[in-house]
Design an enzyme around this catalytic site. Sequence first.
Site, PDB file in Angstrom:
ATOM      1  N   LYS A   1       0.778  -1.232   0.000  1.00 48.29           N
ATOM      2  CA  LYS A   1       0.000   0.000   0.000  1.00 48.29           C
ATOM      3  C   LYS A   1       0.813   1.288   0.000  1.00 48.29           C
ATOM      4  CE  LYS A   1      -4.040  -1.865   2.323  1.00 48.29           C
ATOM      5  NZ  LYS A   1      -3.862  -3.249   2.595  1.00 48.29           N
TER       6      LYS A   1
ATOM      7  N   LYS B   1      -5.469   6.519  -5.481  1.00 48.63           N
ATOM      8  CA  LYS B   1      -4.279   6.593  -6.341  1.00 48.63           C
ATOM      9  C   LYS B   1      -4.429   5.783  -7.632  1.00 48.63           C
ATOM     10  CE  LYS B   1      -1.604   7.553  -2.271  1.00 48.63           C
ATOM     11  NZ  LYS B   1      -2.796   7.696  -1.434  1.00 48.63           N
TER      12      LYS B   1
ATOM     13  N   ASN C   1      -6.712   8.052   2.199  1.00 54.65           N
ATOM     14  CA  ASN C   1      -5.848   7.703   3.325  1.00 54.65           C
ATOM     15  C   ASN C   1      -6.655   7.559   4.613  1.00 54.65           C
ATOM     16  OD1 ASN C   1      -3.134   8.161   1.962  1.00 54.65           O
ATOM     17  ND2 ASN C   1      -4.216  10.050   1.543  1.00 54.65           N
TER      18      ASN C   1
ATOM     19  N   SER D   1      -3.296   5.413  10.096  1.00 52.17           N
ATOM     20  CA  SER D   1      -2.936   4.037   9.722  1.00 52.17           C
ATOM     21  C   SER D   1      -1.437   3.939   9.457  1.00 52.17           C
ATOM     22  CB  SER D   1      -3.725   3.599   8.492  1.00 52.17           C
ATOM     23  OG  SER D   1      -3.342   4.365   7.365  1.00 52.17           O
TER      24      SER D   1
ATOM     25  N   GLU E   1       5.318  10.007  -5.861  1.00 53.13           N
ATOM     26  CA  GLU E   1       4.250  10.745  -5.175  1.00 53.13           C
ATOM     27  C   GLU E   1       3.524  11.708  -6.117  1.00 53.13           C
ATOM     28  OE1 GLU E   1       4.667  11.505  -0.497  1.00 53.13           O
ATOM     29  OE2 GLU E   1       6.063  12.655  -1.703  1.00 53.13           O
TER      30      GLU E   1
END
Length: 192
Positions: free
Chosen positions: A22, A64, A104, A108, A190
């Site tokens: 992830k 994403k 998100n 986490s 990113e």
Amino acid sequence: FYVGCITWALTIDIVFHAAAMKQVVASEYNPIECIKTNILGGENIIRVAIQRNIPKVVAISTDKAVKPINLYGSTKACMEKLFVAANHLAGANGPRFACVRYGNVIGSRGSVIPVFLAQKSTGKLTITDDRMTRFWLRIEDGVAFVDRCSQMMKGGEVFVKKVPSMRIPDLAKAVAPECKLETIGIRPGEKL
């Protein structure tokens, strides 16, 4: 003296496929493992669900996967396509497959919040770019969304949760308003 064997009849009504690599940066540095986990792992779930005639399978995806620019997003987009196509592969009376997609989860593993909390005592928080934004939700909201989608799914859907977004510098200031922000640059893969 008798040693017997007990046979258990296990009925599985639904599978939630949440296993994945992830993290964007980890995926960029370990591309083959990311592909094995996110794409081939999804294919394994589909194959077994069809073999065992499991009624419903819900895959957890990510924001994403939308116009992906990194390997993580690309593998999740591919996994979504496999799950949607699996409905045709399974036939009209076979298992139904759907995906849920969100952003998100606050706090986490891999979230920036624990990073900020750890950096707070230094008086400085590192951010990658002043323009960086992320979608956020609480774990309870994610679980409720997945549960609701699993109840309403017919097969072939990609459910997208509407969640608020936040600029990372604003989040940093909310976590530690007394800290200075240091821009360190975007990491490999990113998105802003």
